[in-house]
Write an enzyme that holds these catalytic residues in place. Structure first.
Site, PDB file in Angstrom:
ATOM      1  N   LEU A 186      43.874  41.789  41.998  1.00  0.00           N
ATOM      2  CA  LEU A 186      43.921  40.895  40.848  1.00  0.00           C
ATOM      3  C   LEU A 186      42.546  40.610  40.243  1.00  0.00           C
ATOM      4  O   LEU A 186      42.418  39.728  39.387  1.00  0.00           O
ATOM      5  CB  LEU A 186      44.630  39.590  41.223  1.00  0.00           C
ATOM      6  CG  LEU A 186      46.080  39.789  41.705  1.00  0.00           C
ATOM      7  CD1 LEU A 186      46.692  38.469  42.119  1.00  0.00           C
ATOM      8  CD2 LEU A 186      46.920  40.475  40.651  1.00  0.00           C
ATOM      9  N   CYS A 187      41.528  41.339  40.652  1.00  0.00           N
ATOM     10  CA  CYS A 187      40.198  41.183  40.055  1.00  0.00           C
ATOM     11  C   CYS A 187      40.152  41.916  38.717  1.00  0.00           C
ATOM     12  O   CYS A 187      40.672  43.018  38.583  1.00  0.00           O
ATOM     13  CB  CYS A 187      39.119  41.770  40.962  1.00  0.00           C
ATOM     14  SG  CYS A 187      38.633  40.693  42.284  1.00  0.00           S
ATOM     15  N   HIS A 188      39.494  41.285  37.767  1.00  0.00           N
ATOM     16  CA  HIS A 188      39.294  41.933  36.475  1.00  0.00           C
ATOM     17  C   HIS A 188      38.221  43.010  36.609  1.00  0.00           C
ATOM     18  O   HIS A 188      37.202  42.776  37.255  1.00  0.00           O
ATOM     19  CB  HIS A 188      38.818  40.906  35.437  1.00  0.00           C
ATOM     20  CG  HIS A 188      39.822  39.865  35.110  1.00  0.00           C
ATOM     21  ND1 HIS A 188      40.024  38.748  35.893  1.00  0.00           N
ATOM     22  CD2 HIS A 188      40.697  39.766  34.080  1.00  0.00           C
ATOM     23  CE1 HIS A 188      40.974  38.010  35.357  1.00  0.00           C
ATOM     24  NE2 HIS A 188      41.405  38.603  34.257  1.00  0.00           N
ATOM     25  N   MET A 215      33.283  38.092  43.476  1.00  0.00           N
ATOM     26  CA  MET A 215      33.943  39.140  44.265  1.00  0.00           C
ATOM     27  C   MET A 215      33.118  40.423  44.274  1.00  0.00           C
ATOM     28  O   MET A 215      33.085  41.141  45.273  1.00  0.00           O
ATOM     29  CB  MET A 215      35.353  39.403  43.746  1.00  0.00           C
ATOM     30  CG  MET A 215      36.298  38.226  43.922  1.00  0.00           C
ATOM     31  SD  MET A 215      36.331  37.547  45.600  1.00  0.00           S
ATOM     32  CE  MET A 215      36.854  38.955  46.544  1.00  0.00           C
ATOM     33  N   GLU A 216      32.437  40.706  43.182  1.00  0.00           N
ATOM     34  CA  GLU A 216      31.597  41.905  43.122  1.00  0.00           C
ATOM     35  C   GLU A 216      30.419  41.786  44.081  1.00  0.00           C
ATOM     36  O   GLU A 216      30.071  42.755  44.762  1.00  0.00           O
ATOM     37  CB  GLU A 216      31.127  42.129  41.680  1.00  0.00           C
ATOM     38  CG  GLU A 216      32.213  42.642  40.752  1.00  0.00           C
ATOM     39  CD  GLU A 216      33.261  41.615  40.343  1.00  0.00           C
ATOM     40  OE1 GLU A 216      34.278  42.026  39.740  1.00  0.00           O
ATOM     41  OE2 GLU A 216      33.096  40.409  40.617  1.00  0.00           O
ATOM     42  N   ASP A 274      28.617  52.797  59.564  1.00  0.00           N
ATOM     43  CA  ASP A 274      28.972  54.217  59.573  1.00  0.00           C
ATOM     44  C   ASP A 274      27.769  55.091  59.915  1.00  0.00           C
ATOM     45  O   ASP A 274      27.884  56.029  60.701  1.00  0.00           O
ATOM     46  CB  ASP A 274      29.539  54.630  58.215  1.00  0.00           C
ATOM     47  CG  ASP A 274      29.837  56.120  58.165  1.00  0.00           C
ATOM     48  OD1 ASP A 274      30.629  56.596  59.006  1.00  0.00           O
ATOM     49  OD2 ASP A 274      29.260  56.807  57.311  1.00  0.00           O
TER      50      ASP A 274
END
Length: 146
Positions: free
Chosen positions: A63-65, A100-101, A115
């Site tokens: 739901l992130c733009h 969020m980014e 990793d």
């Protein structure tokens, strides 16, 4: 479930800063600092991975733009001989924030470190991924107190 409609919001400069820790054996941290791991320069690869992840957050979190990010940067430090700190700062001139980014950038950078180092240290942990600060938008400024 629905995406929030932000079309009526004004475009403003928005910035978010997030951080996280990767805990590891001191010998692993030394290998990272000395650029001595077989896969190459861990911090530069993690920096690129974090920037790429910030740009793709809208594809990863339902739901992130999708945002036209204007800046994304990652910084690394070693606050202890067994700890790597990752800080990400993301900016956009838009109708919704970039928290969020910034969080995604830190998360993917930390996973990239894991990793690249897992062959020498499988007990590494990724801790304390969190928003440190955000500015812009209707809700104004947030700064973590601790």
């Amino acid at each position: 479930s629905r995406m929030v409609d932000v079309s009526a919001k004004p475009e403003t400069l928005r910035e978010a800063r997030a951080s996280g820790l990767v805990r590891m054996a001191p010998a692993t941290a030394a290998l990272i600092r000395d650029r001595a791991l077989a896969k190459g320069d861990v911090l530069e690869v993690a920096r690129l991975a974090g920037i790429m992840a910030a740009k793709r957050t809208g594809d990863l979190i339902p739901l992130c733009h999708p945002l036209p990010i204007t800046s994304a940067s990652l910084d690394f430090s070693f606050p202890a001989d067994d700890t790597l700190r990752i800080d990400a700062t993301v900016r956009v001139c838009g109708r919704t924030g970039v928290e969020m980014e910034a969080l995604t950038a830190v998360s993917v950078a930390a996973l990239t470190v894991y990793d690249m180092c897992k062959a020498v240290d499988r007990v590494m942990t990724i801790d304390n991924i969190r928003l440190e600060e955000k500015t812009g938008g209707r809700s104004g400024t947030f700064r973590r107190a601790d």
